[in-house]
Design an enzyme around this catalytic site. Structure first.
Site, short mmCIF file in Angstrom:
data_model
loop_
_atom_site.label_atom_id
_atom_site.label_comp_id
_atom_site.label_asym_id
_atom_site.label_seq_id
_atom_site.Cartn_x
_atom_site.Cartn_y
_atom_site.Cartn_z
N GLU A 213 -14.32 -45.62 42.69
CA GLU A 213 -13.32 -44.83 43.43
C GLU A 213 -13.92 -44.20 44.68
O GLU A 213 -14.95 -43.52 44.61
CB GLU A 213 -12.77 -43.72 42.51
CG GLU A 213 -11.62 -42.95 43.12
CD GLU A 213 -11.04 -41.88 42.20
OE1 GLU A 213 -11.30 -41.93 40.98
OE2 GLU A 213 -10.36 -41.00 42.71
N LYS B 4 -9.72 -34.47 35.05
CA LYS B 4 -10.05 -35.85 35.48
C LYS B 4 -10.95 -35.81 36.71
O LYS B 4 -11.88 -36.59 36.85
CB LYS B 4 -8.76 -36.63 35.77
CG LYS B 4 -8.96 -38.13 36.01
CD LYS B 4 -9.32 -38.49 37.44
CE LYS B 4 -9.45 -39.99 37.63
NZ LYS B 4 -9.85 -40.36 39.00
N ASP C 33 -23.07 -43.28 27.09
CA ASP C 33 -21.78 -43.65 26.52
C ASP C 33 -20.70 -42.72 27.06
O ASP C 33 -20.47 -41.63 26.54
CB ASP C 33 -21.88 -43.55 24.99
CG ASP C 33 -20.62 -44.05 24.30
OD1 ASP C 33 -19.55 -44.11 24.94
OD2 ASP C 33 -20.71 -44.36 23.10
N HIS D 195 -9.04 -38.99 51.35
CA HIS D 195 -9.01 -40.01 50.30
C HIS D 195 -8.37 -41.29 50.83
O HIS D 195 -8.87 -42.39 50.61
CB HIS D 195 -8.20 -39.47 49.13
CG HIS D 195 -8.38 -40.24 47.88
ND1 HIS D 195 -9.41 -39.99 47.01
CD2 HIS D 195 -7.68 -41.27 47.36
CE1 HIS D 195 -9.32 -40.82 46.00
NE2 HIS D 195 -8.29 -41.61 46.18
P1 NAD Z 1 -30.72 -45.16 19.29
O1 NAD Z 1 -30.48 -45.35 17.85
O2 NAD Z 1 -30.82 -46.37 20.16
O3 NAD Z 1 -32.05 -44.32 19.54
C1 NAD Z 1 -32.33 -43.08 18.94
C2 NAD Z 1 -33.68 -43.18 18.25
O4 NAD Z 1 -34.74 -43.11 19.20
C3 NAD Z 1 -33.92 -42.04 17.31
O5 NAD Z 1 -33.37 -42.32 16.06
C4 NAD Z 1 -35.44 -41.93 17.27
O6 NAD Z 1 -35.95 -42.67 16.19
C5 NAD Z 1 -35.88 -42.59 18.56
N1 NAD Z 1 -36.56 -41.65 19.47
C6 NAD Z 1 -37.74 -41.83 20.10
N2 NAD Z 1 -38.05 -40.79 20.87
C7 NAD Z 1 -37.06 -39.89 20.74
C8 NAD Z 1 -36.81 -38.60 21.30
N3 NAD Z 1 -37.64 -38.01 22.17
N4 NAD Z 1 -35.66 -37.98 20.97
C9 NAD Z 1 -34.77 -38.56 20.12
N5 NAD Z 1 -34.98 -39.76 19.54
C10 NAD Z 1 -36.10 -40.43 19.86
O7 NAD Z 1 -29.62 -44.23 20.00
P2 NAD Z 1 -28.66 -43.08 19.52
O8 NAD Z 1 -28.78 -42.04 20.56
O9 NAD Z 1 -28.82 -42.70 18.10
O10 NAD Z 1 -27.22 -43.77 19.64
C11 NAD Z 1 -26.63 -43.99 20.90
C12 NAD Z 1 -25.81 -45.26 20.89
O11 NAD Z 1 -24.85 -45.23 19.83
C13 NAD Z 1 -25.04 -45.45 22.13
O12 NAD Z 1 -25.21 -46.77 22.59
C14 NAD Z 1 -23.57 -45.26 21.69
O13 NAD Z 1 -22.70 -46.02 22.50
C15 NAD Z 1 -23.59 -45.74 20.28
N6 NAD Z 1 -22.56 -45.29 19.35
C16 NAD Z 1 -21.66 -44.31 19.63
C17 NAD Z 1 -20.72 -43.90 18.70
C18 NAD Z 1 -19.77 -42.79 19.03
O14 NAD Z 1 -19.90 -42.17 20.06
N7 NAD Z 1 -18.80 -42.46 18.18
C19 NAD Z 1 -20.72 -44.49 17.44
C20 NAD Z 1 -21.65 -45.48 17.18
C21 NAD Z 1 -22.59 -45.86 18.12
#
Ligand code: NAD
Length: 429
Positions: free
Chosen positions: A83, A267, A283, A381
């Site tokens: 946009e 928005k 996300d 815009h």
């Molecule tokens: P992830 O599982 O890819 O990574 C997180 C992992 O990274 C942790 O479990 C940990 O083991 C590791 N890690 C290493 N260093 C870390 C640090 N400094 N801090 C925290 N963790 C560290 O990612 P996530 O964040 O658990 O999940 C994000 C993904 O899940 C996104 O792609 C999202 O789109 C998706 N998702 C979203 C939903 C929702 O929003 N409802 C549902 C399901 C999945």
């Protein structure tokens, strides 16, 4: 080179020159610069590992908002968005905020909520009591699932049990696992923990567990931003600073009082928020869901921001919103452009990223309210929109500017006009 984000005339340079500037600002490698410029970036092979049935990759413009001074530090903000006016608006509003010392921000610990749904409990309140009495056991089980995050200092923090007495299928429990996701968004991590504790919750409550999943209403993980704009900085054209400030406060009041206006007001905030989320591989659907449900937390959807004129003669804006973002996990470290965008931002923690995004949201809100409450948003815009229409109509090279100019002069900025003007110019030539 100074690390100031106050880059007068950045917009006048070529994209190549702008990337060169970013390289110096953030010590980017050639590959990182290529990932930002689009020369390299996400390829099909890598994309094929990210989602299903991949056929290609989808491009979006990546722009840089300048002028951001947040807690005394300069940031250049990567924004991926289709946009027009958003990047310019953010940069302009950041300059206004800069006149008052820039943005100040704060945030909560990165605590996410995982929900376990419990059905078929005979006495929900008694089940709630038993679950809370067994809290330490449940938290310990949750913490066995991800030793990496627990060793880094994150993990399960607390348990809450809500009794939902009136659902369409009768009473149920919502067990909330509060989980510190540190620098991750936390969805996968929290989902894994919620799934792991569900059998124990069923056993203790005597009920049947069904859903075990993160809540996107991340209201324990709020980010906040504040800016004070000197009234004099708001003056422009025929409008005095006082008039613009009053207009901004009155426009905000409309959003507070009316959900129809609040939707559009918020928005505008999300224009800034989402584009940084996309640029950093976060996300954005998750944040959108969280932000709008937070905006309706009182039972009536309302403004996420506040605007007031303070007694020292400054326009004071604040914004508070849930901001479940990561700098590890998800696509943040997989997508080459997201990785380079995070390096450009220089954020060291997910909280810092959340706070920067809150400042961008507040800036975007200021830009929109200032334009809306004075000359109207259409002028600026529509000029940018006219360019898109000219290109959509098939104009190329210098024809783009000629079609844009004619549409603006004739005050008819529409695709059919762009096509007609282009046909006429082509016929004349
Ligand atoms: P992830 O599982 O890819 O990574 C997180 C992992 O990274 C942790 O479990 C940990 O083991 C590791 N890690 C290493 N260093 C870390 C640090 N400094 N801090 C925290 N963790 C560290 O990612 P996530 O964040 O658990 O999940 C994000 C993904 O899940 C996104 O792609 C999202 O789109 C998706 N998702 C979203 C939903 C929702 O929003 N409802 C549902 C399901 C999945």
């Amino acid at each position: 080179m100074t690390k100031s984000s106050r880059l007068a005339g950045f917009y006048k340079h070529s994209p190549q020159k702008r990337v060169e500037f970013l390289r110096q600002f953030a010590d980017l490698t050639a590959q990182e610069a290529d990932a930002l410029s689009g020369v390299a970036g996400l390829g099909v092979t890598q994309a094929d590992h990210m989602i299903e049935n991949v056929v290609g990759v989808f491009g979006l413009p990546l722009g840089i908002a300048t002028n951001f001074l947040i807690n005394g530090q300069d940031y250049l903000i990567p924004m991926a968005i289709e946009e027009p006016s958003v990047v310019a608006g953010a940069s302009f509003a950041a300059r206004l905020a800069r006149d008052g010392g820039g943005f100040r921000t704060s945030s909560d610990d990165p605590v996410m909520i995982g929900q376990v749904q419990v059905l078929d409990v005979d006495d929900p309140w008694a089940a709630r009591f038993e679950l809370l009495a067994a809290k330490e056991r449940i938290l310990a089980l949750a913490n066995e699932q991800d030793p990496v995050i627990v060793n880094l200092g994150g993990g399960a923090r607390d348990l809450e049990v809500r009794v939902l007495e009136h659902s369409p299928v009768g009473p149920m429990l919502a067990v909330h696992l509060l989980y510190d996701a540190l620098d991750a968004m936390g969805a996968n991590t929290v989902n894994t923990a919620a799934e792991a504790i569900a059998p124990l919750i069923a056993e203790i409550s005597g009920g049947r567990t069904l859903l075990r999943i993160l809540s996107n209403l991340a209201d324990r993980r709020l980010a906040r931003a504040k800016a004070v704009v000197p009234i004099a900085s708001l003056a422009h054209g025929e409008f005095s600073g006082e008039q613009v400030a009053q207009g901004i406060v009155e426009a905000w009041a409309f959003a507070v009082a009316d959900p129809y206006r609040a939707a559009t007001h918020n928005k505008g905030i999300m224009n800034g928020v989402d584009s940084v989320l996309i640029a950093t591989g976060n996300d954005w659907r998750a944040i959108e869901a969280g932000v709008h449900s937070y905006a309706a937390r009182s039972g009536r959807y309302t403004s996420l921001s506040t605007w007031q004129v303070d007694k020292h003669g400054g326009l004071v804006g604040t914004l508070e919103l849930p901001m479940a973002v990561g700098i590890v996990g998800g696509a943040t470290r997989v997508h080459p452009t997201a990785k380079a965008a995070l390096k450009l931002l220089g954020v060291k923690t997910a909280r810092e990223l959340a706070e920067v995004i809150a400042a961008v949201g507040l800036a975007q809100n200021l830009a929109a309210l200032r334009a809306l409450s004075s000359e109207g948003i259409q002028l600026g815009h529509m000029k940018l929109h006219a360019r898109q229409l000219a290109i959509a109509a098939g104009a190329e090279g210098e024809m783009v500017d000629r079609v844009v100019q004619t549409m603006i002069t004739k005050k008819a900025i529409r695709l059919d006009r762009a096509e007609a003007i282009l046909n006429k110019l082509a016929a004349d030539a």
